[in-house]
Design an enzyme around this catalytic site. Structure first.
Site, mmCIF file in Angstrom:
data_model
loop_
_atom_site.group_PDB
_atom_site.id
_atom_site.type_symbol
_atom_site.label_atom_id
_atom_site.label_comp_id
_atom_site.label_asym_id
_atom_site.label_seq_id
_atom_site.Cartn_x
_atom_site.Cartn_y
_atom_site.Cartn_z
ATOM 1 N N GLU A 61 0.849 -1.194 0.000
ATOM 2 C CA GLU A 61 0.000 0.000 0.000
ATOM 3 C C GLU A 61 0.886 1.245 0.000
ATOM 4 O O GLU A 61 1.784 1.369 0.819
ATOM 5 C CB GLU A 61 -0.910 0.004 1.232
ATOM 6 C CG GLU A 61 -1.845 -1.191 1.331
ATOM 7 C CD GLU A 61 -2.923 -1.244 0.250
ATOM 8 O OE1 GLU A 61 -3.133 -0.222 -0.454
ATOM 9 O OE2 GLU A 61 -3.558 -2.305 0.093
ATOM 10 N N CYS A 125 -7.203 -1.443 8.483
ATOM 11 C CA CYS A 125 -5.868 -1.472 7.872
ATOM 12 C C CYS A 125 -5.460 -0.061 7.445
ATOM 13 O O CYS A 125 -4.378 0.418 7.786
ATOM 14 C CB CYS A 125 -5.850 -2.414 6.671
ATOM 15 S SG CYS A 125 -6.030 -4.146 7.143
ATOM 16 N N HIS A 144 -0.666 -5.861 2.464
ATOM 17 C CA HIS A 144 -1.812 -6.769 2.531
ATOM 18 C C HIS A 144 -1.385 -8.117 1.978
ATOM 19 O O HIS A 144 -0.737 -8.186 0.932
ATOM 20 C CB HIS A 144 -2.978 -6.225 1.694
ATOM 21 C CG HIS A 144 -3.940 -5.412 2.480
ATOM 22 N ND1 HIS A 144 -4.296 -4.116 2.142
ATOM 23 C CD2 HIS A 144 -4.635 -5.715 3.609
ATOM 24 C CE1 HIS A 144 -5.164 -3.665 3.033
ATOM 25 N NE2 HIS A 144 -5.389 -4.610 3.919
#
Length: 185
Positions: A61, A125, A144
């Site tokens: 991410e 998250c 992730h």
């Protein structure tokens, strides 16, 4: 055993001191626990790992988002403001260029596919990532991983996490002294 616990077994070599902590899926715990973890360990880098039922690759991410948190957590709680930090920037990018990390790991023949995302999902998250990016001036990352066995084992994921984290640390070393613009304009 989770991929993070497997990573702890593998370690990151003698040069790197690895600390593993579990963060509950609770907004209020994130707000209290993360500052104490940053303060206690004074880390060079914090890498969060979360399981995503939609992920089929190890997904890096690039940024965390401040607003849009409407789903209830494990305590049936949701921030009234629907945001992480009132008055905070909408988006904070990691100081690490995830595209570079992704290319390097994918070309290393690890056998685990890595991709990059710019939306961590506006749930715990993303909330955790934004908080950590804010606390650490962008010296954070969120990865992730797919559920175990879909398609990778905990050992596969640990090897991939190890490769990813070592590349991130390498990039940080290369970029020492460079100024970063953390907040999207």
């Amino acid at each position: 055993m989770s991929s993070s616990q497997e990573l702890k077994k593998l370690g990151l070599g003698d040069e790197v001191n690895l600390c593993v902590a579990e963060v509950p899926v609770e907004y209020q715990t994130v707000q209290s626990l993360l500052p104490s973890l940053w303060k206690q360990h004074l880390p060079q880098l914090v890498v969060h790992v979360g399981v995503s039922g939609m992920a089929t690759t190890v997904t890096l991410e690039q940024c965390g988002h401040n607003q849009g948190y409407m789903r209830l957590d494990n305590c049936r709680f949701c921030p009234e403001s629907r945001c992480c930090m009132e008055g905070g920037p909408d988006c904070i990018r990691s100081v690490i260029d995830m595209d570079t990390v992704c290319k390097r790991v994918n070309s290393s023949g690890l056998g685990v596919s890595v991709s990059v995302s710019k939306d961590a999902g506006r749930y715990l998250c993303d909330y955790t990532y934004y908080t950590s990016l804010f606390l650490g001036d962008g010296r954070s990352a969120f990865v992730h991983v797919p559920p175990l066995g879909k398609p990778y084992s905990a050992e596969d994921l640990a090897r991939a996490l190890r490769a990813v984290v070592l590349e991130m640390l390498e990039l940080m070393e290369q970029n020492k002294g460079k100024k970063h613009c953390l907040h999207d304009q």
